[in-house]
Scaffold this active site. Structure first.
Site, PDB file in Angstrom:
ATOM      1  N   VAL A 173       0.821  -1.210   0.000  1.00  0.00           N
ATOM      2  CA  VAL A 173       0.000   0.000   0.000  1.00  0.00           C
ATOM      3  C   VAL A 173       0.859   1.265   0.000  1.00  0.00           C
ATOM      4  O   VAL A 173       0.387   2.342   0.323  1.00  0.00           O
ATOM      5  CB  VAL A 173      -0.989   0.035   1.187  1.00  0.00           C
ATOM      6  CG1 VAL A 173      -2.130  -0.929   0.960  1.00  0.00           C
ATOM      7  CG2 VAL A 173      -0.299  -0.262   2.500  1.00  0.00           C
ATOM      8  N   CYS A 174       2.122   1.123  -0.355  1.00  0.00           N
ATOM      9  CA  CYS A 174       3.004   2.282  -0.455  1.00  0.00           C
ATOM     10  C   CYS A 174       3.187   2.640  -1.921  1.00  0.00           C
ATOM     11  O   CYS A 174       3.509   1.782  -2.740  1.00  0.00           O
ATOM     12  CB  CYS A 174       4.365   1.994   0.178  1.00  0.00           C
ATOM     13  SG  CYS A 174       5.334   3.494   0.336  1.00  0.00           S
ATOM     14  N   ILE A 175       2.967   3.913  -2.250  1.00  0.00           N
ATOM     15  CA  ILE A 175       3.103   4.331  -3.653  1.00  0.00           C
ATOM     16  C   ILE A 175       4.200   5.387  -3.806  1.00  0.00           C
ATOM     17  O   ILE A 175       4.236   6.122  -4.780  1.00  0.00           O
ATOM     18  CB  ILE A 175       1.759   4.846  -4.221  1.00  0.00           C
ATOM     19  CG1 ILE A 175       1.129   5.889  -3.287  1.00  0.00           C
ATOM     20  CG2 ILE A 175       0.796   3.683  -4.451  1.00  0.00           C
ATOM     21  CD1 ILE A 175      -0.120   6.550  -3.846  1.00  0.00           C
ATOM     22  N   LYS A 177       7.221   4.957  -4.615  1.00  0.00           N
ATOM     23  CA  LYS A 177       7.993   4.724  -5.846  1.00  0.00           C
ATOM     24  C   LYS A 177       7.299   5.321  -7.070  1.00  0.00           C
ATOM     25  O   LYS A 177       7.953   5.747  -8.019  1.00  0.00           O
ATOM     26  CB  LYS A 177       8.234   3.224  -6.033  1.00  0.00           C
ATOM     27  CG  LYS A 177       6.988   2.364  -6.020  1.00  0.00           C
ATOM     28  CD  LYS A 177       7.326   0.877  -5.948  1.00  0.00           C
ATOM     29  CE  LYS A 177       6.082   0.008  -5.787  1.00  0.00           C
ATOM     30  NZ  LYS A 177       5.510   0.033  -4.434  1.00  0.00           N
TER      31      LYS A 177
END
Length: 325
Positions: A173-175, A177
């Site tokens: 759930v990390c964007i 990048k």
């Protein structure tokens, strides 16, 4: 520099020396305490809460409480320590957090573990916070992060960090990048490997873990502890709303820098998703331990050390052989 990620690697078995995987020891000494497995749930609101933190501590699992209910931290430390359990909290780097550390010192409240939890941890503000904690409450074990380079590891260790978290944006759930163009997404395992060459103290691999086998791979490439979000989300005991979609039960799961956590659409580097309900968290922890015991038996050893020296091959994105749903 070899670049690879979890799904590109297969570890190569050694001769097995145990009769049963149950003989294999998965315990890890991390800071002042010893834990059943080298795994810690991500300090996110949809993964960890006070009730779970207490259960983890009672059962010899490591936890890190999130930092998104700032007022609750002092009562939490008192409650845990009055219950004979260890306190493990998170802090940020805003001015109020420096005051908070001084308040802990004044009240003689010494959490066993403090995690400085910043998306880009190789920064002056984190270095200043490490020094501040070590000045005021030197007995706390300080985990700092997150970083993605050997230089980051070295600087945080030199400032006084007792352990460093490695991983910039590889989580589900990390964007980061995508939003910034920066990070260790797609090469998290290689980043861990490179960072481990510079580390003198323990590393926590944070993000990108999709299978239990990835825990063994993290240890092979230098992690002492593995932080996991999505695999721990959506259990019966997990925080987060349960919703029904097409007759199936799901729980929400969102990143620490998402608008759902922040309550506003500003500097968003996380997203929200719904994860299918997974049943009991205790069952998942037991399965993780058993799978790790199997990993140790394949490594030809009896404890986690044996995983650190196994050979491996790089098989680009092919370990699933098309077996994904």
């Amino acid at each position: 520099m070899k670049i690879f990620d979890y799904e590109d690697i297969q570890l190569i078995p050694n001769k097995c020396i145990v009769e049963s995987r149950s003989e294999c020891d998965t315990t890890i000494q991390f800071g002042p305490k010893k834990f059943k497995i080298p795994v810690v749930p991500a300090n996110m609101q949809t993964v960890m809460n006070e009730k779970l933190a207490k259960w983890f501590a009672e059962n010899d699992y490591f936890y890190i409480m999130h930092r998104f209910d700032e007022e609750a931290r002092i009562p939490f430390i008192k409650h845990m320590q009055n219950s004979g359990l260890f306190a493990s909290i998170s802090v940020g780097v805003k001015k109020a957090e420096f005051d908070f550390i001084e308040k802990l010192a004044q009240e003689k409240l010494i959490p066993e573990y403090i995690t400085i939890d910043i998306a880009h941890g190789h920064s002056d503000s984190v270095i200043n916070m490490i020094k501040h904690i070590k000045t005021h409450i030197p007995d706390s074990f300080v985990i700092a992060g997150n970083v993605g380079t050997p230089e980051g590891v070295r600087e945080l260790e030199n400032a006084g960090a007792d352990a460093t978290k490695v991983g910039i944006g590889p989580g589900r759930v990390c964007i980061t990048k995508i939003k910034t163009g920066f990070g260790t997404g797609g090469w998290q395992l290689a980043a861990l490997n490179i960072c481990s060459k510079a580390a003198r103290k323990p590393l926590i691999a944070d993000g990108g873990i999709r299978t239990h086998g990835d825990i063994a791979k993290s240890i092979r490439f230098g992690a002492s502890m593995v932080m996991i979000g999505s695999l721990f989300a959506a259990h019966e005991e997990s925080p987060g709303e349960t919703v029904e979609l097409d007759g199936k039960q799901y729980k929400e799961y969102f990143g620490s820098a998402s608008e759902f956590q922040k309550g506003e659409h500003k500097n968003v580097e996380g997203k929200k998703m719904f994860v299918e309900h997974k049943g009991s968290l205790m069952d998942t922890l037991k399965e993780m331990q058993q799978d790790l015991q199997s990993s140790i038996s394949y490594a030809g050893g009896k404890d986690l050390k044996s995983l650190r020296t196994v050979d491996y091959v790089i098989v680009r994105n092919s370990i699933f052989n098309g077996d994904r749903d």
